[in-house]
Design a protein around this motif. Structure first.
Motif, PDB file in Angstrom:
ATOM      1  N   GLU A 288       9.733 -37.605  16.051  1.00  0.00           N
ATOM      2  CA  GLU A 288       9.382 -36.179  16.137  1.00  0.00           C
ATOM      3  C   GLU A 288      10.158 -35.355  15.107  1.00  0.00           C
ATOM      4  OE1 GLU A 288       9.590 -34.677  20.247  1.00  0.00           O
ATOM      5  OE2 GLU A 288       9.951 -36.759  20.832  1.00  0.00           O
ATOM      6  N   GLY A 289      10.928 -36.027  14.237  1.00  0.00           N
ATOM      7  CA  GLY A 289      11.747 -35.304  13.276  1.00  0.00           C
ATOM      8  C   GLY A 289      13.041 -34.812  13.874  1.00  0.00           C
ATOM      9  N   GLY A 290      13.425 -35.349  15.042  1.00  0.00           N
ATOM     10  CA  GLY A 290      14.634 -34.915  15.712  1.00  0.00           C
ATOM     11  C   GLY A 290      15.709 -35.992  15.707  1.00  0.00           C
ATOM     12  N   GLY A 291      16.795 -35.695  16.387  1.00  0.00           N
ATOM     13  CA  GLY A 291      17.895 -36.635  16.517  1.00  0.00           C
ATOM     14  C   GLY A 291      19.108 -36.293  15.686  1.00  0.00           C
ATOM     15  N   GLY A 292      18.893 -35.581  14.582  1.00  0.00           N
ATOM     16  CA  GLY A 292      20.010 -35.266  13.697  1.00  0.00           C
ATOM     17  C   GLY A 292      21.042 -34.365  14.329  1.00  0.00           C
ATOM     18  N   ALA A 293      20.591 -33.343  15.046  1.00  0.00           N
ATOM     19  CA  ALA A 293      21.543 -32.436  15.692  1.00  0.00           C
ATOM     20  C   ALA A 293      22.338 -33.168  16.755  1.00  0.00           C
ATOM     21  CB  ALA A 293      20.801 -31.241  16.294  1.00  0.00           C
ATOM     22  N   ASP A 294      21.672 -34.002  17.525  1.00  0.00           N
ATOM     23  CA  ASP A 294      22.361 -34.759  18.569  1.00  0.00           C
ATOM     24  C   ASP A 294      23.460 -35.635  17.989  1.00  0.00           C
ATOM     25  OD1 ASP A 294      21.266 -35.003  21.579  1.00  0.00           O
ATOM     26  OD2 ASP A 294      19.590 -34.451  20.302  1.00  0.00           O
ATOM     27  N   VAL A 295      23.107 -36.514  17.069  1.00  0.00           N
ATOM     28  CA  VAL A 295      24.058 -37.513  16.578  1.00  0.00           C
ATOM     29  C   VAL A 295      25.238 -36.851  15.884  1.00  0.00           C
ATOM     30  CG1 VAL A 295      24.365 -39.421  14.945  1.00  0.00           C
ATOM     31  CG2 VAL A 295      22.334 -39.337  16.409  1.00  0.00           C
ATOM     32  N   ARG A 296      24.995 -35.807  15.119  1.00  0.00           N
ATOM     33  CA  ARG A 296      26.092 -35.128  14.435  1.00  0.00           C
ATOM     34  C   ARG A 296      26.987 -34.344  15.392  1.00  0.00           C
ATOM     35  NH1 ARG A 296      21.530 -34.565  10.957  1.00  0.00           N
ATOM     36  NH2 ARG A 296      21.898 -35.337   8.829  1.00  0.00           N
ATOM     37  N   SER A 297      26.488 -34.062  16.601  1.00  0.00           N
ATOM     38  CA  SER A 297      27.206 -33.206  17.548  1.00  0.00           C
ATOM     39  C   SER A 297      27.902 -33.967  18.658  1.00  0.00           C
ATOM     40  CB  SER A 297      26.235 -32.201  18.182  1.00  0.00           C
ATOM     41  OG  SER A 297      25.621 -31.387  17.212  1.00  0.00           O
TER      42      SER A 297
END
Length: 355
Positions: A288-297
């Motif tokens: 979905e183009g997501g996951g980046g905010a989660d992993v970096r946070s």
């Protein structure tokens, strides 16, 4: 009707309204919702409606994406149309909500911020924005982490997988993200909570090792879990060698395509601050183009990067910016343990709720 007299709204528009209220939006402000043809239409329309419900003056601006020119940095898939007219219009807003696919990183963002305009970047799927909605404890943690980094002189990173990297950090710019922006000239990313420092060029010696299951972000949104240990050796703040499996070859090819130079330089170093963030998010939401905010946070995870950092107060300019996210690592700041195997040692950096 004022913002404070608005009824409590549920659903997507209600959540986005609460986000804009955290950003300080009032009926006296002008909000521009900006996108390109790679943006999320649900965020474009949702933020526009939310800002109108708060009584703000709202403008919607869409711009087509295009190939970058020879004098412009940033890979083609990041590039968004920029022009003096667009930059000037965005600079007139009190708040720009950037929901574009390409982002404004390489399209006049620094100049827009310098005018005093706030920029909120939003690109994660709605369900992740709801799960990672800003909370006071996380914002306080990120701010305290930023203060610690800002006063530091050195950092050392170690891990069970073999990391041992030392970096001088005195008097370097620090970036703190906690998911909203309520200060003139400030940028933040909805759904992200982290603190990071941009080391001086030439600072950074040793090896950084990703264990299987750690993440390489080849772009802001494209992440990949490494399948075998990935070794990145730094000397004088620049990559000296990369070894490992297929991810090592992919990184070497990416650097070579960029022409090298600043693409090899250590860009930023720091850690995540949100106990609600999910390190498995690239698998769960990547399509979905997501996951980046989660992993970096992720609370207690370590993120370092190489490549461009001119948008973080550094001087490295490159089409490359690669984040390396490690779930289990230790960090010393000025020889004082701050993180030990992914757990914060300092009482002032511990969060008990949300874990």
């Amino acid at each position: 009707m004022t913002a404070t007299s608005q009824p409590v709204l549920g659903g997507t528009v209600g959540m986005l309204s609460r986000e804009l209220q955290l950003c300080g939006v009032t009926p006296t402000e002008t909000v521009i919702v900006y996108s390109d043809d790679g943006g999320r239409p649900e965020l474009f329309s949702g933020f526009s409606t939310a800002a109108q419900l708060l009584g703000a003056t709202v403008l919607e601006l869409r711009a087509p994406r295009k190939l970058s020119g020879p004098d412009q940095t940033g890979p083609d898939n990041w590039w968004t149309t920029t022009s003096e007219a667009i930059e000037r219009q965005l600079s007139l807003a009190d708040l720009v909500v950037d929901v574009s696919g390409g982002g404004l990183y390489h399209a006049g963002q620094d100049e827009i911020l310098a005018s005093g305009t706030r920029i909120l970047r939003a690109r994660e799927p709605l369900r992740r924005l709801e799960a990672l909605f800003p909370m006071p404890e996380v914002a306080d943690h990120a701010k305290r982490s930023g203060e610690l980094l800002a006063g530091s002189r050195s950092m050392r990173f170690t891990s069970p997988s073999g990391t041992d990297l030392r970096v001088g950090t005195a008097d370097r710019p620090v970036t703190v993200q906690y998911g909203y922006t309520d200060t003139p000239g400030r940028w933040d990313h909805f759904g992200t909570a982290l603190a990071a420092l941009a080391p001086a060029e030439g600072e950074g010696n040793g090896e950084y090792v990703l264990a299987p299951g750690d993440v390489v972000f080849f772009t802001a949104t494209v992440g990949r879990y490494v399948t075998e240990p990935l070794h990145v050796r730094f000397r004088a703040g620049a990559i000296e060698s990369i070894s490992g499996g297929i991810e090592a070859r992919m990184l070497q090819e990416l650097i070579e395509r960029s022409g090298g130079g600043d693409a090899r330089r250590l860009s930023h170093i720091g850690w995540g601050c949100d106990p609600r963030a999910d390190f498995n998010a690239v698998d769960l939401y990547g399509r979905e183009g997501g996951g980046g905010a989660d992993v970096r946070s992720v609370y207690g995870s370590v993120v370092i990067a190489f490549g461009a950092n001119n948008d973080l107060g550094g001087t490295s300019v490159s089409s490359v910016h690669v984040d390396l996210a490690t779930r289990v690592a230790s960090v010393e700041v000025d020889d004082r343990p701050v993180l030990v195997d992914g757990e914060f040692e300092l009482p002032e950096l511990r969060i008990t709720s949300g874990r």
